[in-house]
Design a protein around this motif. Structure first.
Motif, PDB file in Angstrom:
ATOM      1  N   LYS A 108       0.866  -1.173   0.137  1.00 27.71           N
ATOM      2  CA  LYS A 108       0.028   0.058   0.114  1.00 27.71           C
ATOM      3  C   LYS A 108       0.691   1.125   0.081  1.00 27.71           C
ATOM      4  N   ASP A 109       2.145   1.076  -0.096  1.00 28.34           N
ATOM      5  CA  ASP A 109       3.050   2.231  -0.132  1.00 28.34           C
ATOM      6  C   ASP A 109       3.693   2.829  -1.410  1.00 28.34           C
ATOM      7  N   MET A 110       3.924   3.830  -1.431  1.00 33.29           N
ATOM      8  CA  MET A 110       4.526   4.430  -2.732  1.00 33.29           C
ATOM      9  C   MET A 110       5.367   5.736  -2.449  1.00 33.29           C
ATOM     10  N   ILE A 111       6.542   5.951  -2.959  1.00 38.30           N
ATOM     11  CA  ILE A 111       7.595   6.887  -2.794  1.00 38.30           C
ATOM     12  C   ILE A 111       7.601   7.570  -4.097  1.00 38.30           C
ATOM     13  N   LEU A 112       7.483   8.885  -4.265  1.00 41.33           N
ATOM     14  CA  LEU A 112       7.586   9.485  -5.556  1.00 41.33           C
ATOM     15  C   LEU A 112       8.816  10.330  -5.475  1.00 41.33           C
ATOM     16  N   LYS A 113       9.586  10.570  -6.545  1.00 40.21           N
ATOM     17  CA  LYS A 113      10.762  11.502  -6.526  1.00 40.21           C
ATOM     18  C   LYS A 113      10.348  12.431  -7.648  1.00 40.21           C
TER      19      LYS A 113
END
Length: 128
Positions: free
Chosen positions: A112-117
Motif C-alpha cells: 500500500k506504500d509508494m514513494i515518488l521523486k
C-alpha cells in the motif's frame, strides 16, 4: 581472499544500485485511486514534513489534490491538475491552469506504500 573481497564489494554495489532504482510504470493502472500523502522530504534520508493531503489519480488523467490548511485559515481545498504516464514516468502539472509539467518517478511501490521523486521533493504515499 582477494576474490571474496571483490565479490562482496560487487554485491554491495548491486544492492546499493537496486535500492535507488526507479520503477517504470507501463500505464496508470498501478497508481489509480486515492493515496494519502503522509509526508514530503528533500531527500530520502532527510527529515520528513508531515502532510494532510490526498491525491486521487483518476482514469481520465486528472489528479485531484484534496488538502486542508493545517493552520485552520481555510477549509478543504479541491484542486484538479492534469497528469499522464509517459515513458514510465508520471508527468503532472506543476500548478493548476499552467501547461508546465514536472516528472515524478516512482522510487518504491510495495503493498500500500509508494514513494515518488518529483523535481524538488520526495513524496511518501499510502493507498487509502
Amino acid at each position: 581472499m582477494k576474490t571474496i573481497t571483490t565479490f562482496l564489494s560487487l554485491c554491495a554495489a548491486l544492492v546499493a544500485f537496486s535500492a535507488n532504482a526507479e520503477i517504470k510504470l507501463e500505464d496508470n493502472s498501478k497508481i489509480l485511486g486515492k493515496w494519502q500523502v503522509t509526508a514530503e522530504a528533500a531527500a530520502l534520508d532527510k527529515e520528513k514534513k508531515a502532510l494532510n493531503v490526498t491525491w486521487d489519480f483518476q482514469k481520465d488523467g486528472t489528479l485531484m489534490t484534496i488538502g486542508e490548511d493545517v493552520g485552520g485559515r481555510t477549509k478543504q481545498m479541491d484542486i484538479p491538475i492534469k497528469y499522464s504516464v509517459v515513458d514510465g514516468v508520471i508527468k503532472k502539472q506543476s500548478a493548476p491552469g499552467r501547461e508546465k509539467y514536472e516528472d515524478c518517478r516512482v522510487v518504491e511501490l510495495s503493498g500500500k506504500d509508494m514513494i515518488l521523486k518529483c523535481k524538488y521533493l520526495y513524496f511518501f504515499l499510502t493507498r487509502k
